[in-house]
Design an enzyme around this catalytic site. Sequence first.
Site, short mmCIF file in Angstrom:
data_model
loop_
_atom_site.label_atom_id
_atom_site.label_comp_id
_atom_site.label_asym_id
_atom_site.label_seq_id
_atom_site.Cartn_x
_atom_site.Cartn_y
_atom_site.Cartn_z
N HIS A 1 71.70 -62.31 20.87
CA HIS A 1 70.94 -62.73 22.06
C HIS A 1 70.12 -63.99 21.82
O HIS A 1 69.65 -64.61 22.77
CB HIS A 1 70.01 -61.60 22.50
CG HIS A 1 68.98 -61.28 21.46
ND1 HIS A 1 69.28 -60.60 20.30
CD2 HIS A 1 67.65 -61.55 21.39
CE1 HIS A 1 68.19 -60.47 19.57
NE2 HIS A 1 67.18 -61.03 20.21
N ASP A 2 69.95 -64.37 20.56
CA ASP A 2 69.18 -65.57 20.21
C ASP A 2 70.05 -66.75 19.80
O ASP A 2 69.53 -67.82 19.47
CB ASP A 2 68.23 -65.27 19.03
CG ASP A 2 66.99 -64.51 19.46
OD1 ASP A 2 66.62 -64.59 20.65
OD2 ASP A 2 66.38 -63.85 18.60
N GLU B 1 65.89 -57.82 10.82
CA GLU B 1 66.01 -59.26 11.06
C GLU B 1 65.02 -59.95 10.13
O GLU B 1 63.82 -59.70 10.19
CB GLU B 1 65.69 -59.59 12.52
CG GLU B 1 65.86 -61.07 12.82
CD GLU B 1 65.25 -61.46 14.16
OE1 GLU B 1 65.77 -62.39 14.78
OE2 GLU B 1 64.23 -60.85 14.57
N ASP C 1 63.01 -56.16 14.48
CA ASP C 1 62.77 -57.57 14.80
C ASP C 1 61.85 -58.21 13.76
O ASP C 1 60.80 -57.65 13.43
CB ASP C 1 62.14 -57.64 16.20
CG ASP C 1 62.06 -59.04 16.74
OD1 ASP C 1 63.12 -59.64 16.98
OD2 ASP C 1 60.93 -59.53 16.93
N ASP D 1 66.08 -51.41 19.45
CA ASP D 1 65.36 -52.55 18.89
C ASP D 1 63.92 -52.13 18.63
O ASP D 1 63.27 -51.55 19.49
CB ASP D 1 65.39 -53.73 19.87
CG ASP D 1 65.62 -55.06 19.17
OD1 ASP D 1 64.90 -55.33 18.20
OD2 ASP D 1 66.52 -55.79 19.60
#
Length: 558
Positions: A332-333, A257, A200, A99
Amino acid sequence: MTQTKWWQKAVVYQIYPRSFQDSNGDGIGDIPGIIQRLPYLKKLGVQVIWLSPIYQSPNDDNGYDISDYQKILPEFGTIADVREMLLVAHELGLKVMMDLVVNHTSDEHYWFQKSCQSKTNAYRDYYIWRDPVNGHAPNNWLSDFGGSAWEYDAKTAQYYLHLFSKKQPDLNWDNPKLRQEIYTMMQWWLNQGVDGFRMDVINLISKRSGMPNDPEVADGNHGSSMVFSANGPNVHQYLQEMNQQVLSKHNIITVGETPGVTTNDAVKYAGFDRHELQMVFQFEHTELDSSHEGLGKWSNERVNLVDLKRILSKWQTNLYGQAWNSLYWNNHDRPRVVSRFGNDSEVYRVQSAKMLAATLHFMQGTPYIYQGEEIGMTNITLSSIDQYQDIDTLNAYDDLVSQKKRVTPEQMMAYIHHSSRDNARTPMQWDNTKNAGFTTGSPWLPVNSNYQTINVSDTFSDRESIFYFYKKLIALRQQLPIITTGRYEVLDLEDEFVYAYRRIGKNSQLLVISNFSDQPQIRHYNFGTITSLIIGNYKDDAGDILRAYETKVYLIEM
Protein backbone atom coordinates in the site's frame (compact mmCIF):
# COMPACT_ATOMS: atom_id res chain seq x y z
CA MET A 1 15.20 -23.94 11.32
CA THR A 2 14.51 -27.41 12.67
CA GLN A 3 11.16 -28.02 11.01
CA THR A 4 9.03 -26.12 8.55
CA LYS A 5 6.36 -23.94 10.17
CA TRP A 6 3.02 -23.36 8.48
CA TRP A 7 3.76 -19.69 7.84
CA GLN A 8 6.95 -20.59 5.96
CA LYS A 9 4.93 -22.33 3.27
CA ALA A 10 2.12 -19.78 3.26
CA VAL A 11 1.43 -17.04 0.73
CA VAL A 12 -0.07 -13.81 2.10
CA TYR A 13 -2.47 -11.51 0.24
CA GLN A 14 -2.63 -7.90 1.38
CA ILE A 15 -5.99 -6.15 1.29
CA TYR A 16 -6.21 -2.36 1.43
CA PRO A 17 -9.81 -2.29 2.72
CA ARG A 18 -10.65 1.21 1.52
CA SER A 19 -9.96 0.15 -2.08
CA PHE A 20 -10.94 -3.53 -2.22
CA GLN A 21 -14.74 -3.80 -2.46
CA ASP A 22 -17.51 -1.38 -1.50
CA SER A 23 -20.76 -3.08 -0.46
CA ASN A 24 -23.02 -0.10 0.27
CA GLY A 25 -22.36 2.44 -2.47
CA ASP A 26 -20.57 5.08 -0.41
CA GLY A 27 -17.43 4.81 -2.55
CA ILE A 28 -15.32 3.31 0.24
CA GLY A 29 -14.36 -0.35 0.49
CA ASP A 30 -15.61 -2.12 3.61
CA ILE A 31 -15.60 -5.37 5.57
CA PRO A 32 -18.84 -6.75 4.07
CA GLY A 33 -17.18 -6.15 0.70
CA ILE A 34 -14.17 -8.20 1.83
CA ILE A 35 -16.50 -11.01 2.95
CA GLN A 36 -18.11 -10.94 -0.50
CA ARG A 37 -14.71 -11.46 -2.14
CA LEU A 38 -13.25 -14.14 0.16
CA PRO A 39 -14.13 -16.93 -2.33
CA TYR A 40 -11.99 -15.09 -4.90
CA LEU A 41 -8.98 -15.30 -2.58
CA LYS A 42 -9.70 -18.97 -1.93
CA LYS A 43 -9.72 -19.51 -5.70
CA LEU A 44 -6.35 -17.77 -6.00
CA GLY A 45 -4.99 -20.20 -3.43
CA VAL A 46 -3.46 -17.92 -0.79
CA GLN A 47 -3.41 -19.03 2.83
CA VAL A 48 -3.35 -15.71 4.72
CA ILE A 49 -5.05 -12.34 4.29
CA TRP A 50 -3.38 -9.24 5.72
CA LEU A 51 -5.72 -6.30 6.29
CA SER A 52 -4.42 -2.75 6.40
CA PRO A 53 -5.93 -0.91 9.40
CA ILE A 54 -9.70 -1.00 9.88
CA TYR A 55 -9.70 0.62 13.33
CA GLN A 56 -11.37 3.86 14.43
CA SER A 57 -9.36 6.70 12.87
CA PRO A 58 -9.71 10.29 11.68
CA ASN A 59 -7.89 9.12 8.53
CA ASP A 60 -5.13 11.67 8.46
CA ASP A 61 -2.91 8.85 7.15
CA ASN A 62 -5.60 6.53 5.82
CA GLY A 63 -6.06 4.53 8.99
CA TYR A 64 -2.47 4.40 10.21
CA ASP A 65 -3.49 7.05 12.75
CA ILE A 66 -5.60 5.07 15.19
CA SER A 67 -7.89 6.75 17.71
CA ASP A 68 -9.30 3.51 19.20
CA TYR A 69 -7.66 0.10 18.74
CA GLN A 70 -10.77 -1.85 19.74
CA LYS A 71 -13.35 -0.06 17.61
CA ILE A 72 -13.92 -0.29 13.86
CA LEU A 73 -14.09 2.77 11.61
CA PRO A 74 -17.84 3.03 10.84
CA GLU A 75 -17.29 3.46 7.10
CA PHE A 76 -15.65 -0.01 7.15
CA GLY A 77 -18.38 -1.66 9.23
CA THR A 78 -18.72 -2.99 12.76
CA ILE A 79 -16.98 -5.42 15.08
CA ALA A 80 -19.82 -7.83 14.24
CA ASP A 81 -18.79 -7.58 10.57
CA VAL A 82 -15.20 -8.38 11.58
CA ARG A 83 -16.34 -11.45 13.51
CA GLU A 84 -18.35 -12.62 10.52
CA MET A 85 -15.34 -12.04 8.25
CA LEU A 86 -13.15 -14.14 10.55
CA LEU A 87 -15.77 -16.88 10.66
CA VAL A 88 -16.20 -17.03 6.87
CA ALA A 89 -12.44 -16.81 6.26
CA HIS A 90 -11.75 -19.65 8.67
CA GLU A 91 -14.48 -21.77 7.09
CA LEU A 92 -12.69 -21.30 3.76
CA GLY A 93 -9.36 -22.24 5.31
CA LEU A 94 -8.03 -18.67 5.18
CA LYS A 95 -6.20 -17.01 8.05
CA VAL A 96 -6.48 -13.28 8.80
CA MET A 97 -3.57 -11.07 9.86
CA MET A 98 -4.30 -7.62 11.30
CA ASP A 99 -2.18 -4.51 10.94
CA LEU A 100 -0.77 -3.48 14.32
CA VAL A 101 0.19 0.21 14.53
CA VAL A 102 1.79 0.79 17.92
CA ASN A 103 4.70 3.13 17.27
CA HIS A 104 2.18 5.97 17.32
CA THR A 105 -1.52 6.72 17.71
CA SER A 106 -3.79 9.42 16.39
CA ASP A 107 -3.73 12.71 18.27
CA GLU A 108 -7.46 12.02 18.73
CA HIS A 109 -6.77 8.89 20.78
CA TYR A 110 -8.04 9.07 24.38
CA TRP A 111 -4.49 8.60 25.67
CA PHE A 112 -3.16 11.62 23.80
CA GLN A 113 -6.15 13.79 24.61
CA LYS A 114 -5.43 13.14 28.32
CA SER A 115 -1.68 13.48 27.80
CA CYS A 116 -2.12 17.03 26.53
CA GLN A 117 -4.01 18.24 29.59
CA SER A 118 -1.01 18.78 31.85
CA LYS A 119 2.57 17.72 32.50
CA THR A 120 1.44 15.77 35.54
CA ASN A 121 -1.42 13.90 33.89
CA ALA A 122 -1.30 10.10 34.29
CA TYR A 123 -1.13 9.71 30.50
CA ARG A 124 1.58 12.33 29.96
CA ASP A 125 4.30 9.68 29.88
CA TYR A 126 2.43 7.59 27.29
CA TYR A 127 3.98 9.92 24.68
CA ILE A 128 7.35 11.59 24.14
CA TRP A 129 7.38 15.15 25.40
CA ARG A 130 10.44 17.41 25.61
CA ASP A 131 11.21 20.99 26.60
CA PRO A 132 12.27 23.49 23.92
CA VAL A 133 16.00 23.91 23.34
CA ASN A 134 16.99 27.57 22.85
CA GLY A 135 13.38 28.34 22.00
CA HIS A 136 13.20 25.70 19.28
CA ALA A 137 12.47 22.00 18.77
CA PRO A 138 14.45 19.60 20.99
CA ASN A 139 16.51 18.32 18.03
CA ASN A 140 16.68 18.45 14.23
CA TRP A 141 14.74 15.28 13.48
CA LEU A 142 12.54 15.41 10.41
CA SER A 143 9.17 13.77 9.94
CA ASP A 144 8.88 11.13 7.24
CA PHE A 145 6.06 13.24 5.81
CA GLY A 146 8.15 16.42 5.67
CA GLY A 147 8.99 19.18 8.14
CA SER A 148 10.06 18.88 11.76
CA ALA A 149 9.29 15.71 13.72
CA TRP A 150 8.32 17.92 16.69
CA GLU A 151 5.08 19.80 17.31
CA TYR A 152 4.80 22.53 19.93
CA ASP A 153 1.95 22.45 22.42
CA ALA A 154 1.35 25.96 23.76
CA LYS A 155 -0.79 24.76 26.66
CA THR A 156 2.03 22.81 28.33
CA ALA A 157 4.94 24.65 26.65
CA GLN A 158 6.55 21.42 25.42
CA TYR A 159 7.04 19.61 22.13
CA TYR A 160 5.80 16.13 21.33
CA LEU A 161 7.53 13.78 18.87
CA HIS A 162 5.88 12.57 15.66
CA LEU A 163 8.05 10.73 13.18
CA PHE A 164 5.13 10.88 10.74
CA SER A 165 2.21 13.34 10.60
CA LYS A 166 1.77 15.79 13.48
CA LYS A 167 -1.54 13.98 14.01
CA GLN A 168 0.45 10.78 14.71
CA PRO A 169 2.26 11.35 18.04
CA ASP A 170 4.84 8.66 18.88
CA LEU A 171 4.17 6.45 21.87
CA ASN A 172 6.68 6.21 24.72
CA TRP A 173 7.55 2.51 24.88
CA ASP A 174 9.89 3.14 27.80
CA ASN A 175 6.72 3.41 29.93
CA PRO A 176 5.83 -0.11 31.20
CA LYS A 177 2.17 0.85 31.71
CA LEU A 178 1.92 1.80 28.05
CA ARG A 179 3.46 -1.51 26.99
CA GLN A 180 0.97 -3.46 29.10
CA GLU A 181 -1.93 -1.54 27.54
CA ILE A 182 -0.68 -2.60 24.10
CA TYR A 183 -0.20 -6.25 25.06
CA THR A 184 -3.71 -6.36 26.54
CA MET A 185 -5.11 -4.92 23.31
CA MET A 186 -3.19 -7.47 21.20
CA GLN A 187 -4.52 -10.33 23.33
CA TRP A 188 -8.05 -8.98 22.89
CA TRP A 189 -7.68 -9.20 19.10
CA LEU A 190 -6.25 -12.70 19.29
CA ASN A 191 -9.25 -13.65 21.41
CA GLN A 192 -11.47 -12.41 18.57
CA GLY A 193 -9.81 -15.01 16.35
CA VAL A 194 -7.22 -13.11 14.33
CA ASP A 195 -4.27 -15.21 13.17
CA GLY A 196 -1.37 -12.78 13.40
CA PHE A 197 -0.04 -9.26 13.14
CA ARG A 198 1.83 -7.18 10.62
CA MET A 199 3.56 -4.61 12.83
CA ASP A 200 3.89 -1.12 11.39
CA VAL A 201 7.38 0.47 11.71
CA ILE A 202 7.94 -1.70 14.75
CA ASN A 203 11.70 -1.06 14.92
CA LEU A 204 11.03 2.61 15.73
CA ILE A 205 9.44 1.96 19.12
CA SER A 206 12.67 2.51 21.10
CA LYS A 207 14.23 5.93 20.44
CA ARG A 208 17.93 6.74 20.63
CA SER A 209 19.18 7.56 24.10
CA GLY A 210 19.40 11.30 24.56
CA MET A 211 17.79 11.87 21.15
CA PRO A 212 20.89 13.39 19.48
CA ASN A 213 20.70 15.44 16.30
CA ASP A 214 20.48 13.50 13.04
CA PRO A 215 23.79 14.10 11.17
CA GLU A 216 22.12 13.35 7.82
CA VAL A 217 19.70 16.24 8.09
CA ALA A 218 20.78 19.18 6.00
CA ASP A 219 18.91 22.31 5.02
CA GLY A 220 16.95 21.81 1.83
CA ASN A 221 16.86 18.01 1.91
CA HIS A 222 13.49 16.35 1.69
CA GLY A 223 14.20 13.48 4.03
CA SER A 224 13.28 11.83 7.27
CA SER A 225 14.90 10.92 10.57
CA MET A 226 12.95 7.68 10.63
CA VAL A 227 15.99 5.52 9.81
CA PHE A 228 18.28 7.47 12.15
CA SER A 229 15.91 6.89 15.05
CA ALA A 230 15.32 3.20 14.26
CA ASN A 231 16.66 0.14 16.11
CA GLY A 232 16.89 1.90 19.45
CA PRO A 233 18.58 0.55 22.59
CA ASN A 234 15.57 -1.28 24.09
CA VAL A 235 13.73 -2.49 20.99
CA HIS A 236 14.73 -6.15 21.34
CA GLN A 237 13.91 -6.17 25.04
CA TYR A 238 10.43 -4.86 24.28
CA LEU A 239 9.78 -7.31 21.43
CA GLN A 240 10.98 -10.25 23.51
CA GLU A 241 8.64 -9.09 26.26
CA MET A 242 5.79 -8.88 23.74
CA ASN A 243 6.62 -12.34 22.48
CA GLN A 244 6.74 -13.81 25.96
CA GLN A 245 3.52 -12.21 27.15
CA VAL A 246 1.43 -12.48 23.97
CA LEU A 247 2.83 -13.90 20.73
CA SER A 248 4.33 -17.15 22.04
CA LYS A 249 0.98 -18.21 23.42
CA HIS A 250 -0.56 -18.54 19.93
CA ASN A 251 0.28 -20.34 16.68
CA ILE A 252 0.19 -17.16 14.63
CA ILE A 253 2.11 -15.31 11.89
CA THR A 254 4.06 -12.12 12.66
CA VAL A 255 5.99 -9.77 10.41
CA GLY A 256 7.58 -6.48 11.39
CA GLU A 257 7.93 -3.50 9.07
CA THR A 258 11.50 -2.40 9.80
CA PRO A 259 12.88 0.54 7.81
CA GLY A 260 16.63 0.92 7.76
CA VAL A 261 17.54 -2.61 8.87
CA THR A 262 20.58 -4.57 7.75
CA THR A 263 20.63 -8.33 7.41
CA ASN A 264 22.40 -8.47 10.79
CA ASP A 265 19.54 -6.46 12.29
CA ALA A 266 17.01 -8.79 10.69
CA VAL A 267 18.63 -11.83 12.30
CA LYS A 268 18.13 -10.11 15.65
CA TYR A 269 14.47 -9.35 14.97
CA ALA A 270 13.53 -12.59 13.22
CA GLY A 271 16.21 -15.12 14.13
CA PHE A 272 14.90 -18.63 14.72
CA ASP A 273 16.22 -18.55 18.29
CA ARG A 274 15.45 -14.91 19.11
CA HIS A 275 11.83 -15.20 20.32
CA GLU A 276 10.79 -11.88 18.77
CA LEU A 277 9.19 -11.85 15.29
CA GLN A 278 8.98 -14.47 12.55
CA MET A 279 10.13 -12.22 9.70
CA VAL A 280 10.62 -8.58 8.78
CA PHE A 281 9.93 -6.32 5.83
CA GLN A 282 13.11 -4.64 4.67
CA PHE A 283 13.18 -1.79 2.13
CA GLU A 284 16.55 -1.93 0.41
CA HIS A 285 15.25 -3.23 -2.91
CA THR A 286 12.30 -0.82 -2.88
CA GLU A 287 14.52 2.24 -2.43
CA LEU A 288 16.83 1.63 -5.40
CA ASP A 289 14.96 4.19 -7.51
CA SER A 290 15.16 6.92 -4.88
CA SER A 291 16.30 10.35 -6.02
CA HIS A 292 19.99 11.05 -6.52
CA GLU A 293 19.29 14.73 -5.89
CA GLY A 294 18.34 14.65 -2.22
CA LEU A 295 14.59 14.39 -2.91
CA GLY A 296 14.04 11.14 -1.05
CA LYS A 297 11.78 8.73 -2.91
CA TRP A 298 10.66 11.36 -5.40
CA SER A 299 12.14 10.41 -8.75
CA ASN A 300 11.26 8.48 -11.89
CA GLU A 301 14.50 6.52 -12.03
CA ARG A 302 14.56 2.96 -13.37
CA VAL A 303 16.09 0.31 -11.15
CA ASN A 304 19.44 -1.17 -12.19
CA LEU A 305 19.09 -4.96 -12.36
CA VAL A 306 22.58 -5.68 -11.03
CA ASP A 307 21.85 -3.56 -7.96
CA LEU A 308 18.52 -5.34 -7.50
CA LYS A 309 20.15 -8.77 -7.73
CA ARG A 310 22.90 -7.80 -5.31
CA ILE A 311 20.41 -6.70 -2.64
CA LEU A 312 17.94 -9.58 -2.99
CA SER A 313 20.80 -12.09 -3.09
CA LYS A 314 22.36 -10.60 0.03
CA TRP A 315 19.11 -11.08 1.93
CA GLN A 316 18.67 -14.62 0.63
CA THR A 317 22.23 -15.61 1.54
CA ASN A 318 22.69 -13.80 4.86
CA LEU A 319 19.43 -15.00 6.39
CA TYR A 320 19.72 -18.62 5.24
CA GLY A 321 19.56 -20.96 8.21
CA GLN A 322 19.32 -18.07 10.66
CA ALA A 323 16.12 -16.13 10.00
CA TRP A 324 13.20 -15.99 7.60
CA ASN A 325 12.70 -13.65 4.64
CA SER A 326 9.54 -11.88 3.60
CA LEU A 327 9.22 -11.61 -0.18
CA TYR A 328 7.39 -8.70 -1.74
CA TRP A 329 7.47 -6.32 -4.69
CA ASN A 330 4.79 -3.82 -3.67
CA ASN A 331 2.29 -2.88 -0.97
CA HIS A 332 0.00 0.00 0.00
CA ASP A 333 3.04 2.29 0.34
CA ARG A 334 4.83 1.30 -2.88
CA PRO A 335 4.11 1.78 -6.59
CA ARG A 336 2.73 -1.05 -8.70
CA VAL A 337 5.37 -3.68 -9.43
CA VAL A 338 4.69 -4.07 -13.16
CA SER A 339 5.05 -0.29 -13.64
CA ARG A 340 8.13 -0.02 -11.46
CA PHE A 341 10.25 -3.10 -12.15
CA GLY A 342 8.57 -4.42 -15.29
CA ASN A 343 6.95 -2.94 -18.39
CA ASP A 344 3.30 -1.88 -18.15
CA SER A 345 2.85 -1.26 -21.88
CA GLU A 346 0.07 -3.14 -23.63
CA VAL A 347 2.69 -5.26 -25.43
CA TYR A 348 4.68 -6.45 -22.42
CA ARG A 349 2.53 -5.99 -19.32
CA VAL A 350 1.37 -9.59 -19.02
CA GLN A 351 4.72 -11.21 -19.71
CA SER A 352 6.71 -8.88 -17.46
CA ALA A 353 4.18 -9.26 -14.61
CA LYS A 354 4.53 -13.05 -14.79
CA MET A 355 8.31 -12.77 -14.98
CA LEU A 356 8.46 -10.64 -11.84
CA ALA A 357 6.13 -13.02 -10.02
CA ALA A 358 8.23 -16.10 -10.77
CA THR A 359 11.49 -14.33 -9.93
CA LEU A 360 10.22 -13.56 -6.43
CA HIS A 361 8.13 -16.61 -5.62
CA PHE A 362 10.94 -19.14 -6.06
CA MET A 363 13.11 -17.41 -3.46
CA GLN A 364 13.22 -18.52 0.17
CA GLY A 365 10.71 -16.72 2.35
CA THR A 366 7.01 -15.99 2.68
CA PRO A 367 5.60 -14.21 -0.41
CA TYR A 368 3.23 -11.26 -0.04
CA ILE A 369 0.89 -10.40 -2.91
CA TYR A 370 -0.62 -6.92 -2.91
CA GLN A 371 -4.22 -6.63 -4.10
CA GLY A 372 -4.40 -6.30 -7.89
CA GLU A 373 -0.83 -7.50 -8.39
CA GLU A 374 -2.22 -10.89 -9.41
CA ILE A 375 -4.06 -9.32 -12.38
CA GLY A 376 -1.25 -6.92 -13.33
CA MET A 377 -2.77 -3.63 -12.16
CA THR A 378 -0.60 -0.63 -13.05
CA ASN A 379 0.30 2.79 -11.70
CA ILE A 380 -2.22 5.55 -12.36
CA THR A 381 -1.51 8.84 -14.14
CA LEU A 382 -3.70 11.54 -12.66
CA SER A 383 -3.39 14.93 -14.32
CA SER A 384 -3.69 17.21 -11.29
CA ILE A 385 -2.23 17.19 -7.80
CA ASP A 386 -5.75 17.96 -6.59
CA GLN A 387 -6.83 14.43 -7.56
CA TYR A 388 -4.40 12.83 -5.10
CA GLN A 389 -5.35 11.89 -1.53
CA ASP A 390 -2.10 10.61 0.00
CA ILE A 391 -0.76 12.93 2.72
CA ASP A 392 2.83 12.04 1.84
CA THR A 393 2.30 13.00 -1.81
CA LEU A 394 0.49 16.25 -1.01
CA ASN A 395 3.08 17.33 1.57
CA ALA A 396 5.96 16.59 -0.79
CA TYR A 397 4.37 18.60 -3.59
CA ASP A 398 3.82 21.53 -1.26
CA ASP A 399 7.36 21.30 0.10
CA LEU A 400 9.32 20.74 -3.12
CA VAL A 401 7.20 22.73 -5.57
CA SER A 402 5.25 25.40 -3.70
CA GLN A 403 7.61 26.21 -0.82
CA LYS A 404 11.20 25.45 -1.83
CA LYS A 405 10.70 25.50 -5.61
CA ARG A 406 13.30 22.77 -6.01
CA VAL A 407 11.24 20.97 -8.62
CA THR A 408 8.93 22.25 -11.36
CA PRO A 409 5.27 21.21 -11.22
CA GLU A 410 5.79 19.11 -14.37
CA GLN A 411 8.81 17.30 -12.90
CA MET A 412 7.03 16.65 -9.64
CA MET A 413 3.97 15.21 -11.37
CA ALA A 414 6.26 12.82 -13.27
CA TYR A 415 7.81 11.77 -9.96
CA ILE A 416 4.35 11.34 -8.41
CA HIS A 417 3.20 9.20 -11.33
CA HIS A 418 6.17 6.94 -10.59
CA SER A 419 6.40 7.02 -6.79
CA SER A 420 3.14 8.13 -5.12
CA ARG A 421 1.52 5.78 -2.65
CA ASP A 422 -1.82 6.46 -4.37
CA ASN A 423 -0.58 4.31 -7.29
CA ALA A 424 -1.27 1.27 -5.12
CA ARG A 425 -4.46 2.60 -3.57
CA THR A 426 -6.70 2.99 -6.61
CA PRO A 427 -9.77 0.74 -6.39
CA MET A 428 -9.52 -2.95 -7.19
CA GLN A 429 -10.55 -3.66 -10.76
CA TRP A 430 -13.16 -6.42 -10.66
CA ASP A 431 -14.86 -6.08 -14.03
CA ASN A 432 -15.44 -3.69 -16.95
CA THR A 433 -18.65 -2.13 -15.60
CA LYS A 434 -18.77 1.39 -14.14
CA ASN A 435 -16.07 1.99 -11.51
CA ALA A 436 -14.63 -1.45 -12.29
CA GLY A 437 -17.27 -3.12 -10.11
CA PHE A 438 -15.71 -1.60 -7.01
CA THR A 439 -18.64 0.65 -6.09
CA THR A 440 -22.03 1.79 -7.31
CA GLY A 441 -21.25 5.23 -5.90
CA SER A 442 -18.44 7.72 -6.41
CA PRO A 443 -15.08 6.08 -5.53
CA TRP A 444 -12.96 7.77 -2.87
CA LEU A 445 -9.97 7.69 -5.25
CA PRO A 446 -10.26 7.56 -9.04
CA VAL A 447 -10.37 4.14 -10.69
CA ASN A 448 -7.54 3.56 -13.16
CA SER A 449 -8.91 4.18 -16.65
CA ASN A 450 -7.47 0.88 -17.91
CA TYR A 451 -9.98 -1.16 -15.88
CA GLN A 452 -11.93 -2.05 -19.02
CA THR A 453 -9.06 -4.25 -20.18
CA ILE A 454 -7.40 -5.08 -16.83
CA ASN A 455 -9.90 -6.68 -14.47
CA VAL A 456 -10.68 -9.89 -12.60
CA SER A 457 -13.62 -10.89 -14.76
CA ASP A 458 -11.57 -10.90 -17.95
CA THR A 459 -8.65 -12.65 -16.26
CA PHE A 460 -10.91 -15.55 -15.27
CA SER A 461 -11.83 -16.22 -18.89
CA ASP A 462 -8.18 -16.35 -20.06
CA ARG A 463 -6.34 -19.47 -18.93
CA GLU A 464 -3.03 -17.74 -19.82
CA SER A 465 -3.77 -14.75 -17.57
CA ILE A 466 -1.53 -13.40 -14.83
CA PHE A 467 -4.04 -14.63 -12.25
CA TYR A 468 -3.69 -18.28 -13.25
CA PHE A 469 0.10 -17.89 -13.33
CA TYR A 470 0.03 -16.69 -9.70
CA LYS A 471 -2.35 -19.52 -8.82
CA LYS A 472 0.16 -22.03 -10.17
CA LEU A 473 3.07 -20.37 -8.33
CA ILE A 474 1.15 -20.61 -5.05
CA ALA A 475 0.31 -24.27 -5.69
CA LEU A 476 3.94 -25.12 -6.53
CA ARG A 477 5.07 -23.74 -3.18
CA GLN A 478 2.83 -26.28 -1.47
CA GLN A 479 3.98 -29.12 -3.74
CA LEU A 480 7.78 -28.63 -3.83
CA PRO A 481 9.55 -28.51 -0.43
CA ILE A 482 12.73 -27.24 -2.11
CA ILE A 483 11.05 -23.85 -2.60
CA THR A 484 10.83 -23.56 1.18
CA THR A 485 14.06 -25.23 2.24
CA GLY A 486 16.56 -25.05 -0.64
CA ARG A 487 19.71 -22.96 -0.47
CA TYR A 488 19.85 -19.93 -2.79
CA GLU A 489 22.72 -19.23 -5.18
CA VAL A 490 22.75 -16.33 -7.63
CA LEU A 491 24.27 -16.89 -11.10
CA ASP A 492 26.18 -14.27 -13.11
CA LEU A 493 25.58 -11.45 -10.66
CA GLU A 494 26.94 -8.81 -13.08
CA ASP A 495 24.57 -9.78 -15.91
CA GLU A 496 22.69 -6.55 -16.65
CA PHE A 497 19.67 -8.15 -18.34
CA VAL A 498 19.06 -11.60 -16.89
CA TYR A 499 18.38 -12.63 -13.29
CA ALA A 500 19.25 -16.29 -12.85
CA TYR A 501 19.59 -18.25 -9.62
CA ARG A 502 19.47 -21.77 -8.25
CA ARG A 503 17.69 -23.28 -5.28
CA ILE A 504 19.75 -26.23 -4.10
CA GLY A 505 18.30 -29.18 -2.20
CA LYS A 506 19.63 -32.60 -1.21
CA ASN A 507 18.43 -34.47 -4.27
CA SER A 508 17.30 -31.78 -6.68
CA GLN A 509 17.74 -28.18 -7.78
CA LEU A 510 15.60 -25.45 -9.25
CA LEU A 511 17.00 -23.19 -11.94
CA VAL A 512 15.16 -19.87 -12.24
CA ILE A 513 15.91 -17.69 -15.29
CA SER A 514 14.29 -14.30 -15.90
CA ASN A 515 14.92 -11.83 -18.72
CA PHE A 516 14.32 -8.33 -17.33
CA SER A 517 14.58 -6.70 -20.78
CA ASP A 518 12.41 -6.35 -23.86
CA GLN A 519 15.25 -7.69 -26.04
CA PRO A 520 16.02 -11.37 -26.71
CA GLN A 521 18.98 -12.73 -24.75
CA ILE A 522 20.99 -15.93 -25.19
CA ARG A 523 22.16 -17.65 -22.03
CA HIS A 524 23.32 -21.19 -21.28
CA TYR A 525 23.35 -22.68 -17.79
CA ASN A 526 24.54 -26.26 -17.29
CA PHE A 527 24.07 -27.82 -13.87
CA GLY A 528 22.89 -31.32 -14.63
CA THR A 529 20.02 -33.14 -16.26
CA ILE A 530 16.94 -30.97 -16.59
CA THR A 531 13.94 -33.18 -15.93
CA SER A 532 11.15 -30.67 -16.50
CA LEU A 533 10.18 -27.09 -17.13
CA ILE A 534 7.82 -26.59 -14.20
CA ILE A 535 6.59 -23.11 -15.15
CA GLY A 536 7.22 -20.45 -17.80
CA ASN A 537 5.44 -17.47 -19.30
CA TYR A 538 5.68 -18.56 -22.95
CA LYS A 539 3.81 -21.53 -24.43
CA ASP A 540 7.01 -23.22 -25.60
CA ASP A 541 10.65 -23.45 -24.54
CA ALA A 542 13.19 -21.88 -26.91
CA GLY A 543 16.14 -23.36 -25.03
CA ASP A 544 19.03 -20.93 -24.59
CA ILE A 545 17.07 -18.11 -26.23
CA LEU A 546 15.25 -15.87 -23.74
CA ARG A 547 12.50 -13.83 -25.33
CA ALA A 548 11.30 -10.43 -24.07
CA TYR A 549 10.55 -10.67 -20.32
CA GLU A 550 10.68 -14.45 -20.49
CA THR A 551 10.88 -16.42 -17.27
CA LYS A 552 11.29 -20.15 -16.89
CA VAL A 553 11.92 -22.47 -13.98
CA TYR A 554 13.50 -25.90 -14.40
CA LEU A 555 13.63 -28.85 -12.03
CA ILE A 556 17.03 -30.56 -12.08
CA GLU A 557 17.42 -34.01 -10.58
CA MET A 558 20.81 -34.67 -8.98
